[in-house]
Design an enzyme around this catalytic site. Structure first.
Site, short mmCIF file in Angstrom:
data_model
loop_
_atom_site.label_atom_id
_atom_site.label_comp_id
_atom_site.label_asym_id
_atom_site.label_seq_id
_atom_site.Cartn_x
_atom_site.Cartn_y
_atom_site.Cartn_z
N PHE A 11 -8.82 12.24 -1.78
CA PHE A 11 -8.32 12.50 -3.13
C PHE A 11 -7.14 13.47 -3.06
O PHE A 11 -7.09 14.47 -3.75
CB PHE A 11 -9.45 13.03 -4.03
CG PHE A 11 -9.17 12.88 -5.51
CD1 PHE A 11 -9.01 11.63 -6.07
CD2 PHE A 11 -9.06 14.01 -6.33
CE1 PHE A 11 -8.74 11.50 -7.44
CE2 PHE A 11 -8.79 13.88 -7.69
CZ PHE A 11 -8.63 12.62 -8.25
N LYS A 127 -1.72 3.10 6.84
CA LYS A 127 -1.23 2.14 7.84
C LYS A 127 -2.21 1.94 9.00
O LYS A 127 -2.21 0.88 9.62
CB LYS A 127 0.07 2.65 8.47
CG LYS A 127 1.30 2.53 7.63
CD LYS A 127 2.50 3.09 8.36
CE LYS A 127 2.31 4.53 8.81
NZ LYS A 127 2.07 5.49 7.71
N GLU A 151 -1.06 -3.54 0.03
CA GLU A 151 0.32 -3.46 -0.47
C GLU A 151 0.97 -2.11 -0.16
O GLU A 151 2.14 -2.04 0.20
CB GLU A 151 0.34 -3.70 -1.99
CG GLU A 151 1.72 -3.68 -2.61
CD GLU A 151 2.64 -4.77 -2.07
OE1 GLU A 151 2.46 -5.92 -2.44
OE2 GLU A 151 3.53 -4.46 -1.27
N VAL A 154 3.36 -0.52 3.29
CA VAL A 154 4.79 -0.63 3.56
C VAL A 154 5.53 -0.44 2.24
O VAL A 154 5.18 -1.08 1.24
CB VAL A 154 5.16 -2.01 4.17
CG1 VAL A 154 6.66 -2.11 4.42
CG2 VAL A 154 4.39 -2.26 5.46
N GLY A 208 9.70 18.22 1.99
CA GLY A 208 8.39 17.58 2.06
C GLY A 208 8.43 16.16 2.58
O GLY A 208 7.41 15.46 2.60
N ASP A 222 5.94 5.64 12.96
CA ASP A 222 5.58 5.21 11.61
C ASP A 222 6.21 3.85 11.31
O ASP A 222 5.53 2.93 10.84
CB ASP A 222 6.08 6.27 10.60
CG ASP A 222 5.93 5.81 9.16
OD1 ASP A 222 4.80 5.88 8.64
OD2 ASP A 222 6.93 5.37 8.57
N LYS A 226 4.59 -0.09 10.65
CA LYS A 226 4.94 -0.97 9.53
C LYS A 226 5.47 -2.32 10.01
O LYS A 226 5.21 -3.36 9.39
CB LYS A 226 5.94 -0.27 8.62
CG LYS A 226 5.27 0.90 7.86
CD LYS A 226 6.26 1.83 7.20
CE LYS A 226 5.53 2.94 6.44
NZ LYS A 226 6.41 4.06 6.07
#
Lengths: 342, 342
Positions: A11, A127, A151, A154, A208, A222, A226
């Site tokens: 959360f 991912k 969904e 990516v 950030g 990363d 993807k």
């Protein structure tokens, strides 16, 4: 009206963004015959609660925004870990939002597998489980007659997966190229504006966009995750991280970038997957692209994907690749797809 | 396997492109449980034929490509006009591809209305009936429990309508801006490269982008029709052509374009529709946009649409706005949507 009982594992920003969307759009969704009820939240830091009648999005948000533990709320059970929540909450949908681990995929893979095996739908924006185990998990979902919504893995809520499958699938997608990592694209944009790599990275960290250890972004891990997802979900491939020819942006210099500019080209970290006679070829690497290419104008933290198709030629989708509401929207999109197929 | 019996009204470029797709992808569609059978074609120039068992796409294409009338084929009936074909062929789907008339919408409106009233699905790539009569025709389709497929009316087969409705609808679309006329975008791109307006227009005519009378394109009527479609289909508005604040590109000079370039901006003919407190505001006009805007890089005859949404911010789709196979693909997309909803 069809009611979906949801467990949120995690959360943080995304889960809160999704709760915010439910708070604001609950009535609108009801007009489409869809009611989403959060019956459990399990978060390592914010606490774990279960209430069969459900929590309102507002009480969950108010509690964490006041800096309080979710366990200060009235609940039938408190302190359950994710596994126990999935086992005992009799929910319809697992929304898996725990942290991403691109090496093992854990703990998300186990959560998703457990949920699917119990006949629950699973939605994730993480991912890890998708890049590492999509073929297995998709097969398990099909076997159990439930959906595995991915969904948000990516381009966050920008519907790159559903566009590529539902709307462009029949056009014959032969190649996909994209800017799928906002952090590196932001750094490259800053370097084009004159910043050094280290200043641009520090700026990205301050905004950030980049983590304290930026390796996952700047070395292309990363983006490679993807690429695997694009290949396996949209092209039916079964490749893994190791199959991606991966190179990050750390070797690009300000001089490279200035030289490219002088020749009306631009360095972008391009993720690419292509069907060839020898199978699917996947890569992530700094690529010189012409200023007239649709991906050239994609600056800052924005993401984009170009699908090359047999019938339509090139189709490009540009949109956010991160953000609390944008990623929350991906979960809503997957939930609506579950509802449409019900 | 579900079989759809199709009538094609019009068998020009788009109809032939669609037939070519069926010829090449028929087997692939069958694996998805969809069989499309063309039982009638009615074309003012190429002839009109009806055969209950259906024509193969190949025989239709071979006949017209050999320069022969379709009426040289074996057929149960020949020479029927569109109206009689719709009335007597007992088809499931009308594919309306007759010529576009943005003043009356005829004869396409009558064909679509007749088909829907008989309980047939209707698909069209023709802006006329959609720009002029969408609310009425959509209501009629809903009443009869059939679909009215209009994907090809904006950006040809690039799925701008379905992206805006199915995938972005829940994100709250508040504004749509686009380059939806390839001819004028091609002319403006040529002018940026140094051509005069008249040379660029002559070039567009030579390439087949512009018609002998270019008024519909260069004065913005074509784009205005598309703005009405975007507003009425994606925003639930009920505006008409007269509600669009329309201005073409004929007053733009080479000097305007050079000056814009010097200031890192670019003139584009932007179609825009926005929700405001006073209702939906629609316009088509030459607009100066920054080089960093995603629409700035859209050159030549390519089209693009930027959807501004509450949850995702801006999402842009770039792709072809015309072409035989690209527009044929729009029809396939609408047919697959009919199949999914069956």
């Amino acid at each position: 009206m069809r009611t979906y009982r949801l467990i949120l594992v995690g959360f943080g920003n995304v889960g809160q963004g999704f709760a915010q969307i439910l708070r604001e759009q609950g009535e609108e969704l009801a007009t489409q015959g869809l009611q989403a009820v959060i019956v459990a939240v399990s978060d390592l830091l914010k606490g774990s609660v279960y209430r069969p009648a459900g929590f309102s999005p507002a009480e969950l948000l108010d509690t964490v925004q006041a800096g309080k533990s979710l366990e200060t709320l009235d609940a039938t059970a408190k302190g359950w870990d994710a596994q126990r929540s999935i086992a005992e909450c009799e929910a319809d949908v697992l929304v898996e939002l725990s942290y991403t681990d691109l090496k093992t995929g854990e703990p998300a893979v186990s959560h998703v597998r457990q949920a699917l095996q119990r006949g629950m739908h699973a939605i994730t924006t993480n991912k890890g489980p998708v890049a590492l185990h999509y073929p297995e998990l998709a097969e398990l979902a099909a076997e159990k007659g439930v959906q595995f919504g991915i969904e948000g893995t990516v381009m966050s809520g920008t519907p790159s997966m559903r566009l590529g499958s539902e709307l462009l699938g029949a056009a014959g997608v032969t190649k996909i190229q994209g800017i799928v990592n906002g952090t590196t694209n932001y750094i490259l944009s800053q370097m084009e504006d004159g910043a050094s790599y280290s200043d641009a990275l520090a700026d990205a960290q301050a905004q950030g966009y980049a983590e304290a250890d930026p390796t996952g972004d700047v070395e292309g891990f990363d983006a490679a995750g993807k690429v695997v997802i694009l290949a396996n979900v949209l092209m039916g491939a079964k490749i893994s991280m190791a199959d991606v020819d991966r190179q990050g942006i750390t070797k690009l210099t300000s001089r490279d970038i200035a030289e490219a500019r002088a020749e009306k080209t631009r360095w972008k970290l391009i993720a690419s997957v292509e069907k060839t006679a020898d199978g699917v070829k996947a890569s992530v690497k700094p690529t010189l692209i012409s200023m007239t290419h649709p991906l050239a104008s994609v600056g800052g933290a924005t993401n984009a994907v170009t699908y090359s198709t047999k019938l339509l030629g090139d189709v490009t989708l540009i949109g956010p690749g991160a953000g609390r509401l944008a990623t929350g929207y991906a979960i809503l999109g997957d939930l609506m797809a579950i509802h449409r197929s019900a």
